[in-house]
Scaffold this active site. Structure first.
Site, PDB file in Angstrom:
ATOM      1  CG  ASP A  66     -26.056   1.426  -0.022  1.00  0.00           C
ATOM      2  OD1 ASP A  66     -26.472   1.174  -1.169  1.00  0.00           O
ATOM      3  OD2 ASP A  66     -25.178   0.732   0.544  1.00  0.00           O
ATOM      4  CG  ASP A 213     -21.531  -1.590  -2.842  1.00  0.00           C
ATOM      5  OD1 ASP A 213     -20.811  -0.662  -2.461  1.00  0.00           O
ATOM      6  OD2 ASP A 213     -22.717  -1.664  -2.523  1.00  0.00           O
TER       7      ASP A 213
HETATM    8 ZN   LIG Z   1     -24.701  -2.092  -3.681  1.00  0.00          ZN
END
Ligand SMILES: [Zn+2]
Length: 336
Positions: A66, A213
């Protein structure tokens, strides 16, 4: 000058409710920088009318799909559109293989030079990219695979020339350029003028930190202390902090905690799980800890600036309507 950041995607793992995978387009001094490149990033760049011709460098945080699955399409399209200027790409180890393999197997060809830097064990005190006005530093994030954030920090600005004072002292304008450069001047009448008398301290440098992230990690704090705007992973709400820990993501409350501890001015929340249709609770949860928080939704543009005489604020405006929401079928796959 200022930073202008447009959110191209704010969803985690899969597109959901009109939110797309991660991507941001940052502009500074007329140069463009792309941070992460989830699927369909090039369509979002078109939709939100971002100046792709000014793109100088791409920064990839990690290799989860992603954040990278839009890269090949974007790189190919720029070649088809006759881009010839070299492009810099900075990302984790493996990014070069990912690109080379895809370019080869899809029989693609890049007409421009792509300079790839892979970051392995980065030194977080060393810039990985620099321009005349800007330095970009990697940031230590804690995720399930090697991941770095990025800090975009303006280089120290020049001292400000106080023209009104120079005029008042009847310094001829032909000498202003010397004084602006910190050089003293001798006038035609023999009078000596000192540059330091006409120079005020520069405006503080602006900065933008991209931290997604990541699980909650205080090791990040020293590197983002006092940043103007922090974008932080807020995949989950606090009620799912176990899930956040399990998947190495953060809750909105944890993002706010980091913002508070780091003394940033403004917090942007993003990377929302597909399990949440409505994001008001993310905002409420974070604002209870750190009031100056905003949702970084697709199509929003934030200006990071400091107009003279006004307090700093990131402003937001929706550039375009998000697409019709779609309900994801498998909400277990909501966080990569
Ligand atoms: Zn990730």
């Amino acid at each position: 000058m200022h930073f202008r950041v447009t959110i191209l995607g704010s969803s985690s793992a899969i597109p959901a409710f009109g939110r797309n995978p991660s991507g941001q387009f940052l502009l500074h001094h007329d140069r463009g920088y792309l941070i992460d490149c989830g699927e369909a990033t090039q369509m979002r760049i078109q939709q939100y009318r971002q100046p792709l011709r000014r793109l100088d460098a791409i920064f990839i945080t990690h290799l989860h799909g992603d954040h990278v699955l839009g890269l090949i399409g974007l790189l190919s399209s720029m070649s088809v559109n006759n881009r010839l200027e070299p492009l810099t790409l900075i990302g984790p180890v493996g990014i070069k293989e990912f690109i080379d393999l895809n370019i080869r197997l899809t029989h693609s060809f890049l007409r421009y030079e792509l300079h790839i830097t892979e970051l392995s064990n980065p030194d977080f005190t060393q810039a990985v990219f620099e321009t005349e006005h800007l330095s970009v530093f990697p940031l230590p994030l804690q995720h399930r695979i090697p991941t770095v954030g990025f800090l975009f920090r303006e280089k120290p600005r020049r001292k400000k020339f106080i023209a009104s004072k120079a005029f008042a002292d009847e310094v001829p304008p032909s000498h202003f350029h010397l004084l602006k450069q910190g050089m003293d001047a001798v006038l035609a009448d023999g009078r000596k003028v000192l540059a330091e008398d006409y120079l005020a301290p520069p405006d503080p440098s602006l900065s933008y930190a991209y931290c997604s992230d990541t699980a909650y990690t205080e090791s990040l704090i020293p590197f983002i202390q006092g940043t103007n705007v922090l974008y932080h992973d807020a995949t989950f709400l606090a009620a799912l902090s176990d899930r956040a820990e399990e998947t190495a993501h953060s809750t909105a409350a944890q993002a706010a905690q980091i913002a508070e501890l780091a003394g940033v001015e403004t917090l942007l929340l993003g990377h929302f799980s597909a399990r949440y249709r409505d994001l008001d609770d993310h905002l409420f949860e974070a604002r209870a800890i750190f009031p100056e928080t905003y949702l970084a939704l697709d199509g929003y543009t934030f200006f990071i600036s400091r107009p003279p005489g006004q307090p700093h604020a990131a402003s937001q405006n929706e550039v375009t309507d998000p697409a019709e929401p779609e309900i994801p079928e498998n909400t277990d796959q909501d966080s990569i």
